[in-house]
Design an enzyme around this catalytic site. Sequence first.
Site, PDB file in Angstrom:
ATOM      1  N   ASP A  89      -4.981  -4.833   6.632  1.00  0.00           N
ATOM      2  CA  ASP A  89      -5.851  -4.377   5.641  1.00  0.00           C
ATOM      3  C   ASP A  89      -7.362  -4.726   5.769  1.00  0.00           C
ATOM      4  O   ASP A  89      -7.665  -5.646   6.619  1.00  0.00           O
ATOM      5  CB  ASP A  89      -5.026  -4.775   4.085  1.00  0.00           C
ATOM      6  CG  ASP A  89      -5.039  -6.213   4.135  1.00  0.00           C
ATOM      7  OD1 ASP A  89      -5.409  -6.971   4.972  1.00  0.00           O
ATOM      8  OD2 ASP A  89      -4.325  -6.517   3.112  1.00  0.00           O
ATOM      9  N   PHE A  93      -8.832  -5.744  -1.068  1.00  0.00           N
ATOM     10  CA  PHE A  93      -7.912  -6.131  -2.104  1.00  0.00           C
ATOM     11  C   PHE A  93      -8.043  -7.596  -2.421  1.00  0.00           C
ATOM     12  O   PHE A  93      -7.839  -8.054  -3.589  1.00  0.00           O
ATOM     13  CB  PHE A  93      -6.390  -5.915  -1.739  1.00  0.00           C
ATOM     14  CG  PHE A  93      -5.480  -6.400  -2.969  1.00  0.00           C
ATOM     15  CD1 PHE A  93      -5.290  -5.627  -4.178  1.00  0.00           C
ATOM     16  CD2 PHE A  93      -4.634  -7.520  -2.778  1.00  0.00           C
ATOM     17  CE1 PHE A  93      -4.523  -6.142  -5.181  1.00  0.00           C
ATOM     18  CE2 PHE A  93      -3.914  -7.911  -3.852  1.00  0.00           C
ATOM     19  CZ  PHE A  93      -3.844  -7.096  -4.998  1.00  0.00           C
ATOM     20  N   ASP A 143     -12.496  -0.998   1.023  1.00  0.00           N
ATOM     21  CA  ASP A 143     -12.946   0.069  -0.278  1.00  0.00           C
ATOM     22  C   ASP A 143     -12.805  -1.297  -1.346  1.00  0.00           C
ATOM     23  O   ASP A 143     -12.724  -2.482  -1.279  1.00  0.00           O
ATOM     24  CB  ASP A 143     -11.697   0.686  -0.529  1.00  0.00           C
ATOM     25  CG  ASP A 143     -10.132   0.311  -0.641  1.00  0.00           C
ATOM     26  OD1 ASP A 143     -10.194  -1.031  -0.130  1.00  0.00           O
ATOM     27  OD2 ASP A 143      -9.366   0.607  -1.364  1.00  0.00           O
ATOM     28  N   GLN A 185      -8.518   6.051  -4.244  1.00  0.00           N
ATOM     29  CA  GLN A 185      -8.517   5.370  -5.240  1.00  0.00           C
ATOM     30  C   GLN A 185      -8.949   6.250  -6.533  1.00  0.00           C
ATOM     31  O   GLN A 185      -8.612   7.491  -6.353  1.00  0.00           O
ATOM     32  CB  GLN A 185      -9.894   4.353  -5.240  1.00  0.00           C
ATOM     33  CG  GLN A 185      -9.628   3.167  -4.320  1.00  0.00           C
ATOM     34  CD  GLN A 185      -8.483   2.076  -4.688  1.00  0.00           C
ATOM     35  OE1 GLN A 185      -8.053   2.161  -5.738  1.00  0.00           O
ATOM     36  NE2 GLN A 185      -8.238   1.314  -3.778  1.00  0.00           N
ATOM     37  N   ASP A 262       4.260  -1.652   2.420  1.00  0.00           N
ATOM     38  CA  ASP A 262       4.173  -3.099   2.650  1.00  0.00           C
ATOM     39  C   ASP A 262       4.434  -3.649   1.219  1.00  0.00           C
ATOM     40  O   ASP A 262       3.929  -3.094   0.443  1.00  0.00           O
ATOM     41  CB  ASP A 262       2.851  -3.339   3.400  1.00  0.00           C
ATOM     42  CG  ASP A 262       1.659  -3.525   2.517  1.00  0.00           C
ATOM     43  OD1 ASP A 262       1.507  -4.632   2.039  1.00  0.00           O
ATOM     44  OD2 ASP A 262       1.133  -2.514   2.010  1.00  0.00           O
ATOM     45  N   CYS A 305      24.410 -13.937   5.735  1.00  0.00           N
ATOM     46  CA  CYS A 305      25.673 -13.566   5.226  1.00  0.00           C
ATOM     47  C   CYS A 305      26.916 -13.768   6.133  1.00  0.00           C
ATOM     48  O   CYS A 305      28.045 -13.773   5.661  1.00  0.00           O
ATOM     49  CB  CYS A 305      25.614 -12.090   4.740  1.00  0.00           C
ATOM     50  SG  CYS A 305      24.519 -11.940   3.237  1.00  0.00           S
TER      51      CYS A 305
END
EC number: 2.4.2.29
Length: 367
Positions: A89, A93, A143, A185, A262, A305
């Site tokens: 990325d 963000f 962005d 966006q 993700d 498991c």
Amino acid sequence: MKFDLLRTDGGARRGQLHLAHGVVQTPVFMPVGTYGTVKAMSPTEIADIGFEMLLSNTFHLWLRPGLEVIEAHGGLHRFMGWDKPILTDSGGFQVFSLGKLRKITEEGVKFASPTNGDKLFLTPETSMQIQRTLNSDIVMIFDECTPYPATERQAADSMRMSLRWAARSKAAHAGNPNALYGIVQGGMYEALRDESARELIGMDFDGYAIGGLSVGEPKDDMTRILAHTAPQLPADKPRYLMGVGTPSDLVAAVAAGIDQFDCVLPTRNARHGILFTRRGEIRIRNARWKLDTAPIDEECDCYACRHFTRAYVHHLIRAGEILGARLTTLHNLHYYHRLMAEVRAAIDAQRFSEFVARFHATQALGW
């Protein structure tokens, strides 16, 4: 990069991504390795589960360990010992998450480093250069992640800034043979999402992401914007829903036409003792599991498991043992990988709607 759309079943899509470091079957879930590692897991363990692609974080790797360290290794793949595809990325963000510690201008974002307080400046050009040094198979444009809530004017201004940054990202990416994705966006406003998608498609990216969702908005709003936006994206390019989500979110988004996902949820929840299973969540810290000698999920064949009981994992998590975090992380990642494998098989068999009905019925059983 090459994307083959192999078949569809309703809105669901089955494909293959051909990237510099390998072929990825879609729909695909990418575990998050923020600092070049999926927390508690080795790259070999991630590959053994069956994952074909990871996400790593431009912003955090830029700050720590720094580009010179990664460059000395010849890129991120050799640095972290992972020879399969990596998506990075752009850092947008993470900068958004800094809140008052950052100042956004037309040129880029000024902020104080959360690690040492240094004054830093991140621009579309800087983000592209960092990702070029990392040599990530898929690069994301820089962005601005539109906050929630935002007025229509705020969302419009943010989205149009992101469009200008997208054009700068595309120009700065020139000469990099790896793929570059645009990010749609526009907040919770359909008309703004339309404008963003239209302009980005005109710039001709290798793939398209839907950003600005799962940032605190009600689930109904996320569903509405996703259902509106995904079908507008080019059918011959991969579609990526960023930062989402729960198992039911993934199944719903595949039905809406999404190819890539993700999320930190399987790994973060694991460390807090929240386990994903075919019958919903198990909160393994709870006292009800103290004497339970069954595996986490009888139908799961992961290492945890096959070898340990709920009571043992309960004990490890309550005691704060590292093995507890490792076993729960391994289990959750195995669950997510198996879920996506079942999704792909259902689309291949043209029985995706039957799979969705069975998935929800089983999840509703609970423990």
